[in-house]
Design a protein around this motif. Structure first.
Motif, PDB file in Angstrom:
ATOM      1  N   TRP A  53       0.837  -1.178  -0.022  1.00 20.32           N
ATOM      2  CA  TRP A  53       0.073  -0.063  -0.042  1.00 20.32           C
ATOM      3  C   TRP A  53       1.119   1.257  -0.057  1.00 20.32           C
ATOM      4  CZ3 TRP A  53       0.172   3.837   3.582  1.00 20.32           C
ATOM      5  CH2 TRP A  53      -1.220   4.604   2.829  1.00 20.32           C
ATOM      6  N   ARG A  54       0.685   2.578  -0.862  1.00 18.55           N
ATOM      7  CA  ARG A  54       1.137   3.373  -0.443  1.00 18.55           C
ATOM      8  C   ARG A  54      -0.043   4.448  -0.934  1.00 18.55           C
ATOM      9  NH1 ARG A  54       5.003   4.274  -6.225  1.00 18.55           N
ATOM     10  NH2 ARG A  54       3.154   3.595  -7.892  1.00 18.55           N
ATOM     11  N   SER A  55       0.221   6.122  -0.438  1.00 10.85           N
ATOM     12  CA  SER A  55      -0.503   6.795  -0.128  1.00 10.85           C
ATOM     13  C   SER A  55      -0.817   7.325  -1.881  1.00 10.85           C
ATOM     14  CB  SER A  55       0.078   8.183   0.736  1.00 10.85           C
ATOM     15  OG  SER A  55      -0.941   9.265   0.210  1.00 10.85           O
ATOM     16  N   THR A  56      -1.910   7.416  -1.868  1.00 12.11           N
ATOM     17  CA  THR A  56      -2.266   8.403  -3.949  1.00 12.11           C
ATOM     18  C   THR A  56      -2.670   9.213  -3.897  1.00 12.11           C
ATOM     19  OG1 THR A  56      -3.916   7.136  -3.378  1.00 12.11           O
ATOM     20  CG2 THR A  56      -2.499   5.606  -4.347  1.00 12.11           C
ATOM     21  N   PRO A  57      -2.712   9.997  -5.058  1.00  9.69           N
ATOM     22  CA  PRO A  57      -3.607  11.215  -5.480  1.00  9.69           C
ATOM     23  C   PRO A  57      -5.266  11.741  -5.063  1.00  9.69           C
ATOM     24  CG  PRO A  57      -2.402  10.545  -7.225  1.00  9.69           C
ATOM     25  CD  PRO A  57      -1.731   9.384  -6.272  1.00  9.69           C
ATOM     26  N   PRO A  58      -5.861  12.215  -5.264  1.00  9.75           N
ATOM     27  CA  PRO A  58      -5.505  13.553  -4.989  1.00  9.75           C
ATOM     28  C   PRO A  58      -4.765  14.105  -3.600  1.00  9.75           C
ATOM     29  CG  PRO A  58      -7.572  13.240  -4.985  1.00  9.75           C
ATOM     30  CD  PRO A  58      -7.354  12.022  -5.054  1.00  9.75           C
ATOM     31  N   ASN A  59      -5.519  13.197  -2.442  1.00  9.58           N
ATOM     32  CA  ASN A  59      -5.115  13.571  -1.214  1.00  9.58           C
ATOM     33  C   ASN A  59      -3.280  13.348  -0.532  1.00  9.58           C
ATOM     34  OD1 ASN A  59      -6.067  11.498  -0.338  1.00  9.58           O
ATOM     35  ND2 ASN A  59      -7.647  11.633   0.775  1.00  9.58           N
ATOM     36  N   PHE A  60      -3.490  12.116  -1.133  1.00 10.81           N
ATOM     37  CA  PHE A  60      -1.717  11.531  -0.655  1.00 10.81           C
ATOM     38  C   PHE A  60      -2.017  11.420   1.225  1.00 10.81           C
ATOM     39  CE2 PHE A  60      -0.691  13.007  -4.662  1.00 10.81           C
ATOM     40  CZ  PHE A  60      -0.105  12.190  -5.021  1.00 10.81           C
ATOM     41  N   GLY A  61      -2.661  10.728   1.067  1.00 12.49           N
ATOM     42  CA  GLY A  61      -3.715  10.960   2.578  1.00 12.49           C
ATOM     43  C   GLY A  61      -2.750   9.214   3.186  1.00 12.49           C
ATOM     44  N   VAL A  62      -2.778   9.253   4.964  1.00 11.97           N
ATOM     45  CA  VAL A  62      -2.290   8.346   5.111  1.00 11.97           C
ATOM     46  C   VAL A  62      -3.479   7.193   5.597  1.00 11.97           C
ATOM     47  CG1 VAL A  62      -0.759  10.495   6.737  1.00 11.97           C
ATOM     48  CG2 VAL A  62      -3.587   8.907   8.199  1.00 11.97           C
ATOM     49  N   ALA A  63      -2.395   6.388   6.087  1.00 15.44           N
ATOM     50  CA  ALA A  63      -3.058   4.405   6.174  1.00 15.44           C
ATOM     51  C   ALA A  63      -4.513   5.225   7.658  1.00 15.44           C
ATOM     52  CB  ALA A  63      -2.290   3.655   6.632  1.00 15.44           C
ATOM     53  N   ILE A  64      -5.361   4.869   6.592  1.00 16.99           N
ATOM     54  CA  ILE A  64      -7.007   4.934   8.145  1.00 16.99           C
ATOM     55  C   ILE A  64      -7.099   3.978   8.507  1.00 16.99           C
ATOM     56  CG2 ILE A  64      -8.795   5.238   8.198  1.00 16.99           C
ATOM     57  CD1 ILE A  64      -8.904   6.719   5.628  1.00 16.99           C
ATOM     58  N   GLU A  65      -7.055   4.010  10.179  1.00 21.62           N
ATOM     59  CA  GLU A  65      -6.777   3.395  11.135  1.00 21.62           C
ATOM     60  C   GLU A  65      -6.307   1.536  11.001  1.00 21.62           C
ATOM     61  OE1 GLU A  65      -8.058   3.987  13.197  1.00 21.62           O
ATOM     62  OE2 GLU A  65      -9.306   5.541  13.549  1.00 21.62           O
ATOM     63  N   PRO A  66      -5.086   1.757  10.471  1.00 17.80           N
ATOM     64  CA  PRO A  66      -4.252   0.362  10.753  1.00 17.80           C
ATOM     65  C   PRO A  66      -4.060  -0.154  11.266  1.00 17.80           C
ATOM     66  CG  PRO A  66      -2.634   2.476  10.967  1.00 17.80           C
ATOM     67  CD  PRO A  66      -3.962   3.210  10.863  1.00 17.80           C
ATOM     68  N   HIS A  67      -4.505   0.126  13.043  1.00 18.18           N
ATOM     69  CA  HIS A  67      -4.492  -0.728  13.896  1.00 18.18           C
ATOM     70  C   HIS A  67      -5.817  -1.134  14.795  1.00 18.18           C
ATOM     71  CE1 HIS A  67      -0.316   0.190  14.228  1.00 18.18           C
ATOM     72  NE2 HIS A  67      -0.478   1.492  14.244  1.00 18.18           N
ATOM     73  N   TRP A  68      -6.858  -0.983  13.693  1.00 19.15           N
ATOM     74  CA  TRP A  68      -8.328  -1.288  13.482  1.00 19.15           C
ATOM     75  C   TRP A  68      -8.358  -2.990  14.346  1.00 19.15           C
ATOM     76  CZ3 TRP A  68     -12.036   2.622  14.940  1.00 19.15           C
ATOM     77  CH2 TRP A  68     -13.025   2.010  15.385  1.00 19.15           C
ATOM     78  N   GLY A  69      -7.614  -3.857  14.027  1.00 19.39           N
ATOM     79  CA  GLY A  69      -7.677  -5.104  14.422  1.00 19.39           C
ATOM     80  C   GLY A  69      -7.593  -5.672  15.637  1.00 19.39           C
ATOM     81  N   ARG A  70      -7.452  -4.754  16.257  1.00 22.05           N
ATOM     82  CA  ARG A  70      -7.163  -4.369  17.683  1.00 22.05           C
ATOM     83  C   ARG A  70      -7.986  -4.314  18.345  1.00 22.05           C
ATOM     84  NH1 ARG A  70      -1.584  -3.506  19.782  1.00 22.05           N
ATOM     85  NH2 ARG A  70       0.624  -3.211  17.841  1.00 22.05           N
ATOM     86  N   VAL A  71      -9.482  -3.201  17.823  1.00 17.02           N
ATOM     87  CA  VAL A  71     -10.444  -3.390  18.592  1.00 17.02           C
ATOM     88  C   VAL A  71     -11.790  -4.070  18.932  1.00 17.02           C
ATOM     89  CG1 VAL A  71     -12.913  -1.648  18.155  1.00 17.02           C
ATOM     90  CG2 VAL A  71     -10.140  -0.444  17.535  1.00 17.02           C
ATOM     91  N   ARG A  72     -11.928  -4.390  20.237  1.00 15.32           N
ATOM     92  CA  ARG A  72     -13.214  -5.808  20.244  1.00 15.32           C
ATOM     93  C   ARG A  72     -14.221  -5.928  18.827  1.00 15.32           C
ATOM     94  NH1 ARG A  72     -15.707  -4.518  24.973  1.00 15.32           N
ATOM     95  NH2 ARG A  72     -17.282  -3.468  24.103  1.00 15.32           N
TER      96      ARG A  72
END
Length: 315
Positions: free
Chosen positions: A208-227
Motif C-alpha cells: 500500500w502507498r498513499s495516492t492522489p489526490p489527497n495523499f492521505g495517511v493509512a486509515i486506522e491501520p491498528h483497527w484489528g485491535r478493536v474488539r
C-alpha cells in the motif's frame, strides 16, 4: 463537489418519494407522513412513530461530518448510539430481545421495573444522548452543543405532549442507566489504545502507498485491535489471498488494474453521478456508515414504520 455535499441529504429524503412511486419495483410503499410523537406514556414503541430515532440519526450524521471521523470510527459511533436507542426501548417492544449477552463482552443491561409506566421516546433520547455525549466528549463546542440541544428538544416535545413530570423523569432515568451501562462496556473495546498509535507502512511495489489526490495517511491501520461486536476475534474471518502483484501484461493483477483503467475512460454522466453519490470521505459526508443510516431513515419514513421496527433496523 460542494453542491453535491449540500444536496446529499435532500436527495436521500426526496428519493423516498421517488421510490414510493416506483410501483413496478415494489420496493417501498408510500404511506402518509407521521406526526411528532403524541401518544400517552407507556404506549408501546410499536404504536409510536419513529421521529425520535430518525431525528437523532440526523444529528449524529452532522456531528460525524463536522468532526471528520475516520470511516471505521464513524461506524463504531453509529453502532453504539443506535444500540443505545434500541436497548432503551426494547423492554417495551413485543417480540424483541436485548442484545445483552449476544454481543462481545456485553452483559445484561438495565430493565425498567415491571408495571412502571415509561415514555419510550424520552428513554431513547436520554440513552443515546448519554452515549453520544461521552463518545464526542472531546469534540468541538458546536458538536457537543448539537447533542445537548437535540436531547433538550425531545424533553420539551414530550412535556408539551402531556407526559407527566414523574413519568418523564423516570423514563429519562431508565435511558441514562442503559447509556451508562453501555459506556462501561464501550470503554473496554480497546479503541482508546489505538488513538495516535504510530504506524509506518511497509514499502515496496506490491505494498500500500498513499495516492492522489489527497495523499492521505493509512486509515486506522491498528483497527484489528478493536474488539469485534460479534466475532470472538477478527482472525475468525480470514480473507482470500490477494491476487499476486505483477506488472506483466496478461497477468491476473495486470488485467484487474487494466479493467479499472479502461472503465475510467468511458464514464458516462450516470457513472459519475453514482460515484459522487457514494463519495463518503471524512469532512465531506457522515461517511459510509452514516450514508446507510440515512437510507434506513428514508425507508422508515417512506413506509411509515413505527418506532420499534425503526430502532431494530438501525441497531
Amino acid at each position: 463537489m460542494e453542491s453535491w455535499q449540500v444536496s446529499r441529504r435532500r436527495f436521500l429524503a426526496g428519493m423516498a418519494g421517488v421510490a414510493a412511486s416506483a410501483s413496478a419495483g415494489g420496493v417501498i410503499t408510500a404511506r402518509p407522513a407521521v406526526a411528532a410523537p403524541t401518544g400517552p406514556p407507556s404506549q408501546s414503541p410499536g404504536a409510536l412513530p419513529p421521529d425520535v430515532a430518525n431525528n437523532w440519526i440526523d444529528v449524529l450524521y452532522d456531528v460525524v461530518l463536522a468532526e471528520g471521523l475516520t470511516p471505521p470510527n464513524a461506524a463504531r459511533v453509529y453502532n453504539y448510539c443506535t444500540l443505545a436507542m434500541y436497548e432503551a426501548a426494547v423492554a417495551g417492544m413485543a417480540g424483541h430481545r436485548s442484545l445483552g449477552g449476544q454481543l462481545g463482552g456485553l452483559g445484561a443491561l438495565p430493565v425498567p421495573r415491571r408495571g412502571v409506566p415509561l415514555d419510550w421516546p424520552s428513554a431513547v433520547s436520554a440513552s443515546v444522548a448519554t452515549v453520544a455525549g461521552e463518545l464526542f466528549s472531546a469534540a468541538s463546542e458546536a458538536s457537543r452543543g448539537r447533542i445537548t440541544a437535540a436531547d433538550a428538544a425531545v424533553v420539551d416535545a414530550r412535556r408539551a405532549a402531556g407526559v407527566p413530570a414523574p413519568i418523564l423523569a423516570g423514563s429519562r432515568q431508565h435511558g441514562r442507566k442503559v447509556g451508562e451501562a453501555l459506556l462501561a462496556w464501550i470503554a473496554g473495546d480497546s479503541y482508546a489504545g489505538i488513538v495516535g498509535m504510530p504506524y509506518t507502512p511497509p514499502t515496496g511495489p506490491d505494498r500500500w502507498r498513499s495516492t492522489p489526490p489527497n495523499f492521505g495517511v493509512a486509515i486506522e491501520p491498528h483497527w484489528g485491535r478493536v474488539r469485534p461486536m460479534v466475532l470472538g476475534s477478527p482472525l475468525e474471518v480470514e480473507p482470500e489471498p490477494h491476487v499476486t502483484f505483477s506488472v506483466e501484461p496478461g497477468s491476473a493483477f495486470h488485467e484487474q488494474a487494466l479493467a479499472t483503467y479502461e472503465a475510467s475512460r468511458v464514464l458516462t454522466d450516470e457513472h459519475r453521478s453514482i460515484a459522487r453519490f457514494w463519495t463518503d470521505n471524512p469532512r465531506t459526508s457522515g461517511l459510509p456508515s452514516g450514508h446507510w443510516m440515512l437510507l434506513v431513515k428514508q425507508v422508515s419514513r417512506a413506509r411509515a414504520l413505527r418506532l420499534d421496527t425503526t430502532l431494530e433496523a438501525y441497531a
